[in-house]
Design an enzyme around this catalytic site. Structure first.
Site, PDB file in Angstrom:
ATOM      1  N   CYS A   1       0.832  -1.202   0.000  1.00  0.00           N
ATOM      2  CA  CYS A   1       0.000   0.000   0.000  1.00  0.00           C
ATOM      3  C   CYS A   1       0.870   1.256   0.000  1.00  0.00           C
ATOM      4  CB  CYS A   1      -0.902  -0.036   1.235  1.00  0.00           C
ATOM      5  SG  CYS A   1      -1.913   1.437   1.489  1.00  0.00           S
TER       6      CYS A   1
ATOM      7  N   SER B   1       0.647   3.657   1.931  1.00  0.00           N
ATOM      8  CA  SER B   1       1.009   4.037   3.292  1.00  0.00           C
ATOM      9  C   SER B   1       2.389   3.504   3.662  1.00  0.00           C
ATOM     10  CB  SER B   1      -0.036   3.518   4.284  1.00  0.00           C
ATOM     11  OG  SER B   1      -1.273   4.175   4.089  1.00  0.00           O
TER      12      SER B   1
ATOM     13  N   HIS C   1       4.862   5.976   2.409  1.00  0.00           N
ATOM     14  CA  HIS C   1       4.997   7.160   3.260  1.00  0.00           C
ATOM     15  C   HIS C   1       6.036   6.922   4.353  1.00  0.00           C
ATOM     16  CE1 HIS C   1       2.059   9.958   1.730  1.00  0.00           C
ATOM     17  NE2 HIS C   1       1.081   9.067   1.764  1.00  0.00           N
TER      18      HIS C   1
ATOM     19  N   HIS D   1       0.720  -3.437   6.631  1.00  0.00           N
ATOM     20  CA  HIS D   1      -0.452  -3.227   7.483  1.00  0.00           C
ATOM     21  C   HIS D   1      -1.723  -3.781   6.866  1.00  0.00           C
ATOM     22  CE1 HIS D   1      -0.541   0.047   4.603  1.00  0.00           C
ATOM     23  NE2 HIS D   1      -1.830   0.185   4.874  1.00  0.00           N
TER      24      HIS D   1
ATOM     25  N   CYS E   1      -7.519  -3.091   4.289  1.00  0.00           N
ATOM     26  CA  CYS E   1      -7.169  -1.674   4.172  1.00  0.00           C
ATOM     27  C   CYS E   1      -7.855  -1.028   2.984  1.00  0.00           C
ATOM     28  CB  CYS E   1      -5.661  -1.481   4.084  1.00  0.00           C
ATOM     29  SG  CYS E   1      -5.179   0.270   3.978  1.00  0.00           S
TER      30      CYS E   1
END
Length: 373
Positions: free
Chosen positions: A38, A40, A43, A59, A167
Site C-alpha cells: 500500500c 502508506s 509514506h 499493514h 485496508c
C-alpha cells in the site's frame, strides 16, 4: 521467521531473519497468507510520517490463526482472519461510541510507538527490539496481533485476495458508505484511481450514485475505473481537473473524494463541489502539510469537508460484510490485484508501486499447513 525490516528513512527495506515471541494475553499469532502493498508503506519509507524504527512493514494482510494467547476465546486455531490496522481496545470513549477508528489506545500507543496494547513488541532481531507497523507488520511469515486486530471471516472465500479488505477495500468503500453516507442518485467524483480510489468507485456504485466520475493521470487506471462502476473518466494529465469536473457535471458534484492525499488534490476536491456538497479526504498526506480553501464560499454554499479514517468502518462488523459482498459478486477484488509476488520481492514491489507501475500487489506467504492440535 523471515520479515521485511526497514531501518530508517533513506534506507532500503530488506528481507531478514527475525524472532517473533509467543502471543501474550489477549493476542493471537497469525500465519500470513497474503499481504497487500500500500502507499502508506511508501509514506514510511520516504519519511513522510514519523514512526518508530526499525520496523517490520506491512499493514494489510490475511492469514490463518496459528496460536492463541492466554484468555483468548473469540478465535480458534485454524480460523481465517483479515488483519485490521486499528486493533481497538474496545473500552475507551470512542470505542464505546462505535468509533473504533478513533481508539485512544491505538492513537496514543499502538500507532506512534510501534508496539502492541501492553506497550511492548513481540519482534526482535539479534536481541534488539523491532517495532510493529500499525499493530500489524504483515510483511512477514507470521504476526502477533491483539485479538481485536484479527477479524474472523468465512472459510469459503479465497484468503489471499481477502488481504485487500483489511485496508484498501474497507477504506474506500467505507469512505463512501459510512463516512459520507452517499445517497442513491447522487453525483460523485473520485480523484485518484489507486487501490483506495477504485474502492471508492465501487462504494459509489453500491450506494446507487447516478454519476461516478473517475479522475487520474493514467489511462489504464481509468479503464479499470470504468469496469468497476465509473460512468465518466477524466485524464487529468492533459486537462485541469476542476474545470473538467465542472464541465462534466455543470450543476456541481454532491461528493468529491480525494483518494490521493496531495495538497493539490485536496484543494481540487473542495473547489469542484456543488451546492451542499461534501469533499471527503481519504488519502493521507505527509505530516504537517496544509491545504487552502475559501471558508466564506464554503459557508455560503453549505458545503462540508469530511475526514475519513479507515472509511469510518467498524472492523468486526464491516470486514465480514465486505467479504460477503465479494462472495456475492457485488465487489470485485481480483481486478484490483496487479501481481502476486513472494515476500522476498517486497522491496521490488514497493519500488514498482512508487513508480506507478503497479496497482495492488500481494506478497504471498508460505503455503505451510497450520497445525491445529
Amino acid at each position: 521467521m523471515k520479515a521485511i525490516v526497514f531501518e530508517a528513512p533513506g534506507s532500503t527495506p530488506v528481507l531478514a531473519e527475525v524472532d517473533l515471541a509467543h502471543p501474550k494475553a489477549g493476542e493471537v499469532e497469525v500465519t500470513i497468507t497474503a499481504a497487500g502493498v500500500c502507499h502508506s508503506d511508501l509514506h514510511v519509507i520516504s519519511g513522510d510520517w514519523d514512526i518508530s524504527t526499525p520496523v517490520v512493514l506491512g499493514h494489510e494482510g490475511s492469514g490463518v490463526v496459528s496460536a492463541l494467547g492466554p484468555g483468548v476465546t473469540d478465535l480458534e486455531i485454524g480460523d481465517h482472519v483479515v488483519l485490521s490496522w486499528v486493533p481497538a481496545c474496545g473500552v475507551c470513549r470512542y470505542c464505546l461510541a462505535g468509533r473504533p477508528a478513533q481508539c485512544v489506545l491505538v492513537a496514543e500507543v499502538v500507532a506512534p510507538l510501534g508496539v502492541l496494547h501492553d506497550g511492548t513488541s513481540r519482534l526482535t532481531q539479534q536481541g534488539r527490539t523491532l517495532h510493529h507497523y500499525l499493530g500489524v507488520s504483515s510483511f512477514a511469515e507470521r504476526v502477533v496481533v491483539p485479538v481485536s486486530g484479527a477479524i474472523r471471516v468465512r472459510k469459503d472465500a479465497p484468503l489471499d485476495v481477502l488481504a485487500l479488505v483489511g485496508c484498501a477495500v474497507a477504506t474506500g468503500v467505507g469512505a463512501v458508505t459510512k463516512t459520507a453516507n452517499v445517497q442513491p442518485g447522487s453525483t460523485v467524483a473520485v480523484i485518484g484511481c489507486g487501490g483506495v480510489g477504485l474502492n471508492c468507485i465501487q462504494g459509489a456504485r453500491l450506494a446507487g450514485a447516478a454519476r461516478i466520475v473517475a479522475v487520474d493521470i493514467m489511462p489504464e487506471k481509468l479503464e479499470l475505473a470504468r469496469r468497476l462502476g465509473a460512468t465518466d473518466v477524466i485524464d487529468s494529465s492533459s486537462t485541469d481537473a476542476v474545470k473538467a469536473l465542472k464541465e462534466a457535471v455543470p450543476e456541481g458534484l454532491d461528493y468529491v473524494f480525494d483518494a490521493i492525499g496531495k495538497i493539490s488534490t485536496t484543494e481540487q476536491a473542495i473547489a469542484a463541489l456543488g451546492l451542499g456538497g461534501a469533499a471527503v479526504i481519504v488519502g493521507l498526506p505527509p505530516t504537517g502539510q496544509h491545504a487552502r480553501f475559501d471558508p466564506l464560499a464554503l459557508a455560503e454554499a453549505d458545503q462540508r469537508i469530511l475526514g475519513s479514517n479507515y472509511g469510518s468502518v467498524v472492523p468486526q462488523r464491516d470486514i465480514p460484510w465486505l467479504v460477503d459482498l465479494y462472495m456475492s459478486g457485488e465487489l470485485d477484488l481480483e481486478s484490483l490485484v496487479s501481481a502476486r509476488r513472494p515476500l522476498s520481492e517486497a522491496p521490488e514491489a514497493l519500488a514498482d508501486l512508487a513508480a506507478g507501475r503497479a496497482l495492488r500487489q500481494l506478497l504471498i506467504g508460505s503455503p505451510t499447513p497450520i497445525e491445529t492440535e
